[in-house]
Design a protein around this motif. Structure first.
Motif, PDB file in Angstrom:
ATOM      1  N   ASP A  82       5.807   9.439  -3.803  1.00 34.13           N
ATOM      2  CA  ASP A  82       6.838  10.460  -4.007  1.00 34.13           C
ATOM      3  C   ASP A  82       6.731  11.480  -2.888  1.00 34.13           C
ATOM      4  OD1 ASP A  82       7.881   9.426  -6.494  1.00 34.13           O
ATOM      5  OD2 ASP A  82       5.993  10.072  -7.404  1.00 34.13           O
ATOM      6  N   LEU A  83       7.884  11.806  -2.292  1.00 35.38           N
ATOM      7  CA  LEU A  83       7.910  12.554  -1.036  1.00 35.38           C
ATOM      8  C   LEU A  83       8.883  13.728  -1.093  1.00 35.38           C
ATOM      9  CD1 LEU A  83       8.281   9.346   1.148  1.00 35.38           C
ATOM     10  CD2 LEU A  83       6.187  10.708   0.943  1.00 35.38           C
ATOM     11  N   THR A  84       8.581  14.747  -0.303  1.00 32.46           N
ATOM     12  CA  THR A  84       9.505  15.855  -0.071  1.00 32.46           C
ATOM     13  C   THR A  84       9.781  15.932   1.427  1.00 32.46           C
ATOM     14  OG1 THR A  84       8.706  17.135  -1.962  1.00 32.46           O
ATOM     15  CG2 THR A  84       9.837  18.352  -0.212  1.00 32.46           C
ATOM     16  N   PRO A  85      11.045  15.859   1.858  1.00 35.01           N
ATOM     17  CA  PRO A  85      11.351  15.907   3.294  1.00 35.01           C
ATOM     18  C   PRO A  85      10.924  17.232   3.928  1.00 35.01           C
ATOM     19  CG  PRO A  85      13.239  15.101   2.035  1.00 35.01           C
ATOM     20  CD  PRO A  85      12.259  15.634   1.043  1.00 35.01           C
ATOM     21  N   LEU A  86      10.288  17.127   5.090  1.00 36.62           N
ATOM     22  CA  LEU A  86       9.935  18.303   5.886  1.00 36.62           C
ATOM     23  C   LEU A  86      10.829  18.426   7.105  1.00 36.62           C
ATOM     24  CD1 LEU A  86       6.033  17.977   5.792  1.00 36.62           C
ATOM     25  CD2 LEU A  86       7.460  19.505   4.402  1.00 36.62           C
ATOM     26  N   THR A  87      11.056  17.301   7.801  1.00 38.56           N
ATOM     27  CA  THR A  87      11.975  17.264   8.940  1.00 38.56           C
ATOM     28  C   THR A  87      12.648  15.897   8.950  1.00 38.56           C
ATOM     29  OG1 THR A  87      10.300  16.421  10.482  1.00 38.56           O
ATOM     30  CG2 THR A  87      10.552  18.813  10.351  1.00 38.56           C
ATOM     31  N   SER A  88      13.851  15.845   9.481  1.00 41.07           N
ATOM     32  CA  SER A  88      14.547  14.565   9.631  1.00 41.07           C
ATOM     33  C   SER A  88      15.515  14.690  10.792  1.00 41.07           C
ATOM     34  CB  SER A  88      15.294  14.191   8.346  1.00 41.07           C
ATOM     35  OG  SER A  88      15.912  12.927   8.475  1.00 41.07           O
ATOM     36  N   ARG A  89      15.423  13.733  11.720  1.00 40.98           N
ATOM     37  CA  ARG A  89      16.279  13.746  12.897  1.00 40.98           C
ATOM     38  C   ARG A  89      16.861  12.359  13.101  1.00 40.98           C
ATOM     39  NH1 ARG A  89      12.626  14.344  16.325  1.00 40.98           N
ATOM     40  NH2 ARG A  89      12.645  12.288  17.315  1.00 40.98           N
ATOM     41  N   GLY A  90      18.177  12.283  13.288  1.00 44.25           N
ATOM     42  CA  GLY A  90      18.823  11.004  13.528  1.00 44.25           C
ATOM     43  C   GLY A  90      19.543  10.479  12.296  1.00 44.25           C
ATOM     44  N   TYR A 192      17.468   2.125  21.811  1.00 47.98           N
ATOM     45  CA  TYR A 192      18.001   2.219  20.458  1.00 47.98           C
ATOM     46  C   TYR A 192      19.504   2.467  20.427  1.00 47.98           C
ATOM     47  CZ  TYR A 192      13.032   3.369  20.012  1.00 47.98           C
ATOM     48  OH  TYR A 192      11.675   3.378  20.124  1.00 47.98           O
ATOM     49  N   ALA A 193      20.187   1.700  19.593  1.00 48.37           N
ATOM     50  CA  ALA A 193      21.587   2.003  19.303  1.00 48.37           C
ATOM     51  C   ALA A 193      21.690   3.071  18.227  1.00 48.37           C
ATOM     52  CB  ALA A 193      22.300   0.734  18.845  1.00 48.37           C
ATOM     53  N   GLU A 194      20.646   3.176  17.409  1.00 55.57           N
ATOM     54  CA  GLU A 194      20.571   4.201  16.369  1.00 55.57           C
ATOM     55  C   GLU A 194      19.097   4.418  16.064  1.00 55.57           C
ATOM     56  OE1 GLU A 194      22.945   5.029  12.274  1.00 55.57           O
ATOM     57  OE2 GLU A 194      21.671   3.247  12.258  1.00 55.57           O
ATOM     58  N   GLU A 195      18.720   5.663  15.779  1.00 58.75           N
ATOM     59  CA  GLU A 195      17.317   5.928  15.480  1.00 58.75           C
ATOM     60  C   GLU A 195      17.184   7.094  14.513  1.00 58.75           C
ATOM     61  OE1 GLU A 195      14.957   7.620  18.713  1.00 58.75           O
ATOM     62  OE2 GLU A 195      16.811   7.947  19.840  1.00 58.75           O
ATOM     63  N   LEU A 196      16.067   7.100  13.818  1.00 58.73           N
ATOM     64  CA  LEU A 196      15.765   8.169  12.869  1.00 58.73           C
ATOM     65  C   LEU A 196      14.268   8.408  12.847  1.00 58.73           C
ATOM     66  CD1 LEU A 196      17.150   8.921   9.388  1.00 58.73           C
ATOM     67  CD2 LEU A 196      14.716   8.434   9.558  1.00 58.73           C
ATOM     68  N   PHE A 197      13.870   9.663  12.812  1.00 62.16           N
ATOM     69  CA  PHE A 197      12.483  10.033  12.595  1.00 62.16           C
ATOM     70  C   PHE A 197      12.455  11.080  11.495  1.00 62.16           C
ATOM     71  CE2 PHE A 197       9.003  13.012  13.093  1.00 62.16           C
ATOM     72  CZ  PHE A 197       7.910  12.152  13.089  1.00 62.16           C
ATOM     73  N   ALA A 198      11.606  10.867  10.496  1.00 64.59           N
ATOM     74  CA  ALA A 198      11.486  11.826   9.402  1.00 64.59           C
ATOM     75  C   ALA A 198      10.024  12.019   9.060  1.00 64.59           C
ATOM     76  CB  ALA A 198      12.256  11.340   8.174  1.00 64.59           C
ATOM     77  N   ARG A 199       9.720  13.230   8.613  1.00 62.22           N
ATOM     78  CA  ARG A 199       8.361  13.575   8.194  1.00 62.22           C
ATOM     79  C   ARG A 199       8.444  14.151   6.783  1.00 62.22           C
ATOM     80  NH1 ARG A 199       4.562  17.266  12.036  1.00 62.22           N
ATOM     81  NH2 ARG A 199       5.206  15.592  13.451  1.00 62.22           N
ATOM     82  N   PHE A 200       7.489  13.762   5.934  1.00 60.77           N
ATOM     83  CA  PHE A 200       7.525  14.153   4.532  1.00 60.77           C
ATOM     84  C   PHE A 200       6.157  14.670   4.085  1.00 60.77           C
ATOM     85  CE2 PHE A 200      10.284  10.563   5.276  1.00 60.77           C
ATOM     86  CZ  PHE A 200      11.470  10.890   4.635  1.00 60.77           C
ATOM     87  N   ALA A 201       6.181  15.586   3.135  1.00 65.09           N
ATOM     88  CA  ALA A 201       4.967  15.918   2.394  1.00 65.09           C
ATOM     89  C   ALA A 201       4.772  14.843   1.329  1.00 65.09           C
ATOM     90  CB  ALA A 201       5.110  17.286   1.739  1.00 65.09           C
ATOM     91  N   VAL A 202       3.550  14.370   1.199  1.00 69.28           N
ATOM     92  CA  VAL A 202       3.231  13.390   0.159  1.00 69.28           C
ATOM     93  C   VAL A 202       2.896  14.150  -1.118  1.00 69.28           C
ATOM     94  CG1 VAL A 202       1.650  11.557  -0.552  1.00 69.28           C
ATOM     95  CG2 VAL A 202       2.424  11.689   1.833  1.00 69.28           C
ATOM     96  N   ASP A 203       3.773  14.028  -2.107  1.00 69.88           N
ATOM     97  CA  ASP A 203       3.562  14.726  -3.372  1.00 69.88           C
ATOM     98  C   ASP A 203       2.621  13.954  -4.289  1.00 69.88           C
ATOM     99  OD1 ASP A 203       5.389  16.704  -2.583  1.00 69.88           O
ATOM    100  OD2 ASP A 203       7.072  15.503  -3.299  1.00 69.88           O
ATOM    101  N   ARG A 204       2.750  12.624  -4.290  1.00 72.33           N
ATOM    102  CA  ARG A 204       1.926  11.820  -5.188  1.00 72.33           C
ATOM    103  C   ARG A 204       1.940  10.371  -4.743  1.00 72.33           C
ATOM    104  NH1 ARG A 204       3.340  11.104 -11.551  1.00 72.33           N
ATOM    105  NH2 ARG A 204       5.223  10.292 -10.560  1.00 72.33           N
ATOM    106  N   ILE A 205       0.803   9.704  -4.863  1.00 71.62           N
ATOM    107  CA  ILE A 205       0.719   8.258  -4.665  1.00 71.62           C
ATOM    108  C   ILE A 205       0.185   7.651  -5.949  1.00 71.62           C
ATOM    109  CG2 ILE A 205      -0.309   6.369  -3.356  1.00 71.62           C
ATOM    110  CD1 ILE A 205      -0.614   8.223  -0.992  1.00 71.62           C
TER     111      ILE A 205
END
Length: 222
Positions: A82-90, A192-205
């Motif tokens: 379970d994740l919470t987005p911190l940054t997302s680009r693309g 890349y024709a399309e790209e995405l980078f995202a970083r998340f806080a890990v809330d729970r595994i």
């Protein structure tokens, strides 16, 4: 905006059923803002030989927790992050699945997700650039888990990596020489024709963290 990474390990006798379920999963999942069902690999080469036919993953974005019982019944092991987005680009399939989160901080584990659709004419040079970065990643301090993922065996690929904290991820991303070289080369190479980078806080595994490719030297209580 709750984001969940689901990962399953299936027995060899059920590989065919799992591969068939990927395109059919859209018929059973409901009330989601975004969902992708994916094959996985080791993340060492991103070619067809990298595929792990016994592991599958899904990324879901929804207002409420999503259960995927059909996949759970196929699996012999599974994990949920379970994740919470911190940054997302693309973008991913023309969408911004994780919105535009305000840059945030996490004092605990973080997960990085990359996804790209390769330009066919640039695929060969991209694959040649991957192995040194993969070796560097595997040895990076603070790396807890990693695997490759994709919507197709060739050309629609990405990575998932879990880190002890954001500082370890940042050190790898911007200070490791092979990775820095690939970042610098990307604009001119036009991989890349399309790209995405995202970083998340890990809330729970929850579940079996070995399914995530957890590294023995990085095991911690989660």
């Amino acid at each position: 905006m709750p984001v969940t990474l689901h990962v399953w390990r299936v027995p060899g006798r059920r590989v065919g059923a799992a591969m068939l379920r990927i395109p059919l999963s859209w018929l059973t999942v409901k009330n989601v803002r975004f969902a992708k069902f994916l094959g996985t690999g080791t993340g060492t080469s991103f070619g067809p030989g990298d595929a792990d036919l016994t592991r599958y993953a899904a990324v879901t974005v929804s207002d409420d927790p999503i259960e995927l019982p059909g996949w759970d019944r196929l699996a012999v092991a599974r994990a949920r992050v379970d994740l919470t987005p911190l940054t997302s680009r693309g973008t991913w399939s023309g969408r911004k699945p994780f919105g535009d989160p305000k840059p945030g901080r996490s004092d605990g584990m973080v997960l990085a997700l990359t996804r790209a659709r390769l330009r066919p004419r640039a695929a060969l040079t991209f694959w040649r650039a991957v192995p040194p970065v993969a070796r560097e990643l595997h040895a990076a301090p603070g790396l807890l888990a990693r695997f490759g993922m994709g919507e197709a065996p060739i050309g629609w690929q990405g990575t998932v990596s879990v880190w002890r904290d954001a500082a370890d991820l940042t050190r790898f991303a911007y200070r490791q020489p092979e990775h820095r070289a690939v970042i610098a080369r990307t604009p001119a190479a036009r991989w890349y024709a399309e790209e995405l980078f995202a970083r998340f806080a890990v809330d729970r595994i929850t579940g079996d963290r070995a399914v995530l490719g957890w590294l023995e030297e990085g095991q911690t209580e989660v």
